[in-house]
Motif scaffolding. Sequence first.
Motif, PDB file in Angstrom:
ATOM      1  N   THR A 151       1.057   8.794  10.470  1.00 46.39           N
ATOM      2  CA  THR A 151       2.442   9.269  10.467  1.00 46.39           C
ATOM      3  C   THR A 151       3.376   8.212   9.891  1.00 46.39           C
ATOM      4  O   THR A 151       4.193   8.491   9.006  1.00 46.39           O
ATOM      5  N   TRP A 152       3.279   6.988  10.405  1.00 47.05           N
ATOM      6  CA  TRP A 152       4.134   5.892   9.930  1.00 47.05           C
ATOM      7  C   TRP A 152       3.896   5.633   8.437  1.00 47.05           C
ATOM      8  O   TRP A 152       4.846   5.492   7.662  1.00 47.05           O
ATOM      9  N   ASN A 153       2.628   5.561   8.039  1.00 45.54           N
ATOM     10  CA  ASN A 153       2.310   5.273   6.634  1.00 45.54           C
ATOM     11  C   ASN A 153       2.821   6.373   5.703  1.00 45.54           C
ATOM     12  O   ASN A 153       3.286   6.089   4.599  1.00 45.54           O
ATOM     13  N   THR A 154       2.735   7.622   6.174  1.00 44.14           N
ATOM     14  CA  THR A 154       3.212   8.734   5.354  1.00 44.14           C
ATOM     15  C   THR A 154       4.714   8.654   5.145  1.00 44.14           C
ATOM     16  O   THR A 154       5.217   8.879   4.028  1.00 44.14           O
ATOM     17  N   MET A 155       5.450   8.327   6.192  1.00 49.52           N
ATOM     18  CA  MET A 155       6.904   8.228   6.075  1.00 49.52           C
ATOM     19  C   MET A 155       7.307   7.051   5.196  1.00 49.52           C
ATOM     20  O   MET A 155       8.219   7.168   4.352  1.00 49.52           O
ATOM     21  N   ASP A 157       5.492   5.750   2.823  1.00 51.22           N
ATOM     22  CA  ASP A 157       5.120   6.117   1.450  1.00 51.22           C
ATOM     23  C   ASP A 157       6.137   7.076   0.842  1.00 51.22           C
ATOM     24  O   ASP A 157       6.424   7.015  -0.359  1.00 51.22           O
ATOM     25  N   GLY A 158       6.700   7.975   1.660  1.00 49.67           N
ATOM     26  CA  GLY A 158       7.736   8.885   1.163  1.00 49.67           C
ATOM     27  C   GLY A 158       8.950   8.129   0.653  1.00 49.67           C
ATOM     28  O   GLY A 158       9.500   8.441  -0.409  1.00 49.67           O
ATOM     29  N   ASN A 188       2.694  -2.148  -3.159  1.00 51.27           N
ATOM     30  CA  ASN A 188       2.709  -1.380  -4.406  1.00 51.27           C
ATOM     31  C   ASN A 188       4.087  -0.791  -4.693  1.00 51.27           C
ATOM     32  O   ASN A 188       4.461  -0.624  -5.858  1.00 51.27           O
ATOM     33  N   GLY A 189       4.845  -0.492  -3.634  1.00 46.43           N
ATOM     34  CA  GLY A 189       6.209   0.001  -3.828  1.00 46.43           C
ATOM     35  C   GLY A 189       7.092  -1.046  -4.489  1.00 46.43           C
ATOM     36  O   GLY A 189       7.856  -0.735  -5.413  1.00 46.43           O
TER      37      GLY A 189
END
Length: 508
Positions: A151-155, A157-158, A188-189
């Motif tokens: 959940t944290w990684n998805t947010m 990454d968004g 990477n961001g």
Amino acid sequence: MSLPAFPTVAAPTKLHQPPLPPEPTPAAARHSLSFVKPSRSPDPTVLWTCSIARCARNGRLAEAVGVFSEMMRSGVEPNHVTIVTLLSGCAGFPSGSESLGASLHGYAWKLGLVAENVMVATAVLNMYAKLDRVELARMVFDGMGVRNSVTWNTMIDGYVKKGRMPEALDLFDEMPHRDAVTWTVLINGFIKTGHFDKALELFREMQLSGVRPDFVTVIGAISACANLATLGLGLWIHRFVMKQDFKDNVRVCNSLMDMYSRCGCIQYAHLIFEKMPKRTLVSWNTIIAGFAANGHAEMALELFNRMQVEGFKPDGVSFTGAITACSHAGLVDEGLRYFHIMKNVHRIEPRIEHYGCLVDLYSRAGRLEDALNFIENMPMKPNDVVLGSLLGACRTHEDVKLAERLAKYVVDPDPDSDTNYVLLANIYAADRSWDGANKIRRKMKTLGIQKTPGFSSIEIGCNNHEFVAGDKSHPEAECIYKVLDLLSSEMKVWYAPPIIANELHEND
């Protein structure tokens, strides 16, 4: 829409009788042992969900929705896996699926799955992030009672994909437990947004925190070193890689080759290439481009031919490397031959970079008229790189007239770019055509274009130090300027007398 019918089973014939079960032994008969397994009917929800997943996985989202509708009409209740499957389908094919995703979100919310099931809530969050609706994703995130690392990684990454790094960093700082994926997404961001120093700083922090980087993280760090040309840190990362299980990973080796090539250490890149247990077309393209960019045209072309001998078919990137090598070596006819082979033998449609290579080929050889004719006959509009090659040659050969003919193209490609405007103004100034130079500067002012300040950098102790003219923001600025004043005084002592003598001679 109904599910596809299962194939009917043909009745057995005499020629194809199914094997009969073995006769029970006396002992088995006494104990009434059965060799036939009890049949269990499959869960209908699982069957429908599998059918939906098959459609969604193959990109047939509309068909998947049709199957879902048929499932509901047949009275079969979907479970959380069914909803996650459809949400993932919406995320994988964002074009035109926003309304469907919102409907699925509402349906899952009514069932209580968004509040109670972390998998469903994370799938909703991921869908909104992929649909470029990061604010809605954040609302879902904030409303979740339970979150996991996905959940944290998805947010995070968004936010990263939207280029909103401050929000991603804030969320990163709040995260209770960070894994390798979390660090990699953020690193990477920063690389994608051009903050290479910050990416390397995070890479150091990751190791200090005790999280072991995987090969994707290492590739990101190598890319940052390549963009900053920090050879010292690149060497350290290479030593780190040699101790890891992924030291022979093709992607890692390709990244190391690119880094060494861009740092000017083409010999190290070549050494990695020759020791690779397995190579891909990207490996060949990387080393060919590296030799070409570093001025070793003969070696680049030799590798281009060797690649084909070893069974690799060149693509557009391969030919870009070969033509670039010819450009650096002044091999005009050879470069044109490669361009012809690419088009007519390999049937590769030339892209803007191939036309740019040929313009550079003519420009470096001093054939400026040929370069201009080539630009005028290109099937697409020239970009800044293509025009910059010829403008640079005009400045070298002091050809103001041709630069003026080229000026009409400068405004069109990218009106916000300052590079070619500045180059054109400098061509006029070098020829003492002040009216032309002032005209270009006025045009830049009218368009709101400001010259990007140039900077120089130096690597000391694996750290990059950047300097802009007149900049005093460096923490050691006072000491640096004292050394510069000392060097300036020394230069005046050694070089002032002849300069003064010449000035007096000219004044007389």
